[in-house]
Every structure is written in C-alpha cells, then in structure tokens.
Motif scaffolding. Structure first.
Motif, short mmCIF file in Angstrom:
data_model
loop_
_atom_site.label_atom_id
_atom_site.label_comp_id
_atom_site.label_asym_id
_atom_site.label_seq_id
_atom_site.Cartn_x
_atom_site.Cartn_y
_atom_site.Cartn_z
N ALA A 150 0.84 -1.19 0.00
CA ALA A 150 0.00 0.00 0.00
C ALA A 150 0.88 1.24 0.00
CB ALA A 150 -0.91 0.00 1.22
N LEU A 151 0.44 2.23 -0.75
CA LEU A 151 1.10 3.53 -0.79
C LEU A 151 0.11 4.58 -0.31
CD1 LEU A 151 2.59 3.40 -4.42
CD2 LEU A 151 3.70 2.68 -2.29
N THR A 152 0.56 5.46 0.53
CA THR A 152 -0.24 6.61 0.94
C THR A 152 0.38 7.82 0.28
OG1 THR A 152 -0.68 5.55 3.06
CG2 THR A 152 -1.12 7.91 2.91
N ALA A 153 -0.42 8.53 -0.48
CA ALA A 153 0.11 9.68 -1.22
C ALA A 153 0.57 10.77 -0.26
CB ALA A 153 -0.95 10.22 -2.17
N PRO A 154 1.70 11.39 -0.56
CA PRO A 154 2.17 12.52 0.26
C PRO A 154 1.16 13.67 0.23
CG PRO A 154 3.89 11.79 -1.26
CD PRO A 154 2.63 11.07 -1.65
N ASP A 155 1.11 14.44 1.30
CA ASP A 155 0.18 15.56 1.39
C ASP A 155 0.47 16.65 0.36
OD1 ASP A 155 -1.30 14.40 3.39
OD2 ASP A 155 -0.26 15.46 5.01
N THR A 156 1.67 16.68 -0.18
CA THR A 156 2.03 17.68 -1.18
C THR A 156 1.74 17.20 -2.60
OG1 THR A 156 4.29 16.81 -1.11
CG2 THR A 156 3.82 18.76 0.23
N SER A 157 1.15 16.02 -2.73
CA SER A 157 0.86 15.41 -4.02
C SER A 157 -0.59 15.68 -4.42
CB SER A 157 1.10 13.91 -3.90
OG SER A 157 0.41 13.19 -4.89
N ARG A 194 -2.42 21.42 -16.26
CA ARG A 194 -2.19 20.86 -14.93
C ARG A 194 -3.43 20.98 -14.02
NH1 ARG A 194 2.99 19.81 -12.90
NH2 ARG A 194 3.44 19.62 -15.09
N PRO A 195 -4.17 22.12 -14.03
CA PRO A 195 -5.36 22.18 -13.17
C PRO A 195 -6.40 21.10 -13.50
CG PRO A 195 -4.71 24.39 -13.82
CD PRO A 195 -3.87 23.43 -14.62
N VAL A 196 -6.61 20.82 -14.77
CA VAL A 196 -7.55 19.76 -15.17
C VAL A 196 -7.01 18.40 -14.73
CG1 VAL A 196 -8.57 18.54 -17.15
CG2 VAL A 196 -8.63 21.04 -17.05
N PHE A 197 -5.72 18.18 -14.91
CA PHE A 197 -5.09 16.93 -14.47
C PHE A 197 -5.33 16.74 -12.97
CE2 PHE A 197 -1.47 14.90 -12.38
CZ PHE A 197 -1.45 13.66 -13.00
N GLU A 198 -5.03 17.76 -12.18
CA GLU A 198 -5.15 17.64 -10.72
C GLU A 198 -6.59 17.48 -10.28
OE1 GLU A 198 -2.85 20.84 -9.00
OE2 GLU A 198 -0.97 19.93 -9.68
N LYS A 199 -7.52 18.11 -10.97
CA LYS A 199 -8.95 17.96 -10.65
C LYS A 199 -9.39 16.51 -10.90
CE LYS A 199 -13.49 19.91 -11.87
NZ LYS A 199 -14.19 18.78 -12.47
N THR A 200 -8.96 15.95 -12.03
CA THR A 200 -9.31 14.56 -12.36
C THR A 200 -8.67 13.61 -11.35
OG1 THR A 200 -9.43 15.18 -14.69
CG2 THR A 200 -9.34 12.83 -14.20
N VAL A 201 -7.42 13.86 -10.99
CA VAL A 201 -6.75 13.04 -9.97
C VAL A 201 -7.57 13.04 -8.68
CG1 VAL A 201 -4.76 12.93 -8.41
CG2 VAL A 201 -4.40 13.23 -10.86
N ARG A 202 -7.97 14.22 -8.22
CA ARG A 202 -8.75 14.32 -6.97
C ARG A 202 -10.07 13.55 -7.08
NH1 ARG A 202 -6.68 19.52 -7.26
NH2 ARG A 202 -8.63 20.38 -8.05
N GLU A 203 -10.72 13.63 -8.23
CA GLU A 203 -11.98 12.89 -8.43
C GLU A 203 -11.74 11.39 -8.34
OE1 GLU A 203 -13.27 14.35 -12.24
OE2 GLU A 203 -14.02 16.25 -11.40
N TYR A 227 -2.39 13.49 -5.36
CA TYR A 227 -3.05 12.25 -4.93
C TYR A 227 -3.30 12.21 -3.42
CZ TYR A 227 -1.74 10.83 -9.61
OH TYR A 227 -1.60 10.76 -10.97
N LYS A 228 -3.04 13.34 -2.71
CA LYS A 228 -3.15 13.35 -1.25
C LYS A 228 -4.52 12.84 -0.80
CE LYS A 228 -4.65 18.06 -0.43
NZ LYS A 228 -4.28 19.35 0.07
N GLY A 229 -4.49 12.12 0.33
CA GLY A 229 -5.71 11.52 0.86
C GLY A 229 -5.97 10.14 0.30
N GLY A 230 -5.21 9.75 -0.70
CA GLY A 230 -5.42 8.45 -1.33
C GLY A 230 -4.51 7.38 -0.77
N THR A 231 -5.06 6.17 -0.66
CA THR A 231 -4.27 4.99 -0.33
C THR A 231 -4.43 4.03 -1.50
OG1 THR A 231 -4.64 5.28 2.02
CG2 THR A 231 -3.96 3.09 1.29
#
Length: 151
Positions: free
Chosen positions: A37-44, A133-142, A46-50
C-alpha cells in the motif's frame, strides 16, 4: 537465494518501514506473493489516497525485478488501465540486484509526487498533465475520492 533475500527484506521493512508505504506477504505459505500500500504525500495531487499494490517476486529475485501492479484504479500517466507501472527502476535492463523492495516502494511514492510524462503508458493523461495541470489535478482528486479511500 530468492527466499532468503526476501525474508531478510521483510525483516528490514518491519524494522525500517519506508515513509508512506508498506508491504508484506499475502500469506505465510507464499513468500513470493505480496500486497502493498502507498499513501500519497500531502504535497501530491493524490493526497488523501491509499493505493493498493500486488507484488510478485520472480524465483530468480534479486537478479530479476519484482512485478508490481496497482490494484487501486489511479489516474496517472505512468500507470495503465490494468495497473501496470512504467518506472525505470523496475525495467529489466535497468534493474540492479542491490535494489531492495523498500527502494522500489520509495520510488513509487515519489512517482505519485512526480509523474514522468515523457515515460508515459497513458499518453492522453500525459498530454493533460503537460498541457493543463489544473484539469489533471482535478481529475486526480476525483479518482482519489472515487477509488482510493479518500477522506
């Protein structure tokens, strides 16, 4: 050789677990098949994801790299739809027998922090990463919220 080396690495992982990562055998009966298991760094993004992984050690480990796949769906340019990961460290021609599974886990956490779009398995995701990058990060968060047990 492989079993002794893997058992030693298991002990080392228990003593010195890498930050944001864990791994252990699926069962006591099969030391070659692990889950991680990987926990995403808070600066990523992907933060909040396992993110769950499967780790398969070949019988000739450490002379051949382990096969590692994400079992958690992830929107990432270096991970394809079946969870296959493109990271230099795991390529057969780059792999070094001195590399340990802890090193691989650390590199995978870093990949969450720093995608490598020029070595992408998903060119469409790499294109979004490079161009918007904003669209990429929004999709990642979703995707993190939907698939990676986000809080």
């Amino acid at each position: 050789m492989a079993l002794r080396r893997i058992q030693k690495e298991l002990v080392d992982l228990a003593k010195n677990p890498p930050l944001n990562a864990s791994a252990q055998p699926v069962s006591d009966d099969d030391i070659l098949h692990w889950k991680g298991a990987l926990t995403a760094p808070d600066t990523s993004a992907y933060k909040g994801g396992t993110f769950q992984l499967t780790i398969e050690f070949p019988p000739d480990y450490p002379f051949k790299p382990p096969s590692i796949k994400f079992t958690t769906k992830i929107y990432h340019p270096n991970v394809d739809d079946d969870g296959t990961i493109c990271i230099g460290l795991l390529k057969t021609e780059v792999w070094k027998p001195s590399t340990k599974i802890a090193d691989v886990l650390i590199a995978l956490v870093d990949l969450l922090q720093n995608p490598v779009p020029e070595d992408a398995l998903q060119s469409s995701i790499a294109q979004v990463y490079n161009s918007d990058r904003p669209v990429f990060e929004k999709t990642v968060r979703e995707w993190v919220k939907k698939y990676a047990n986000s809080k």
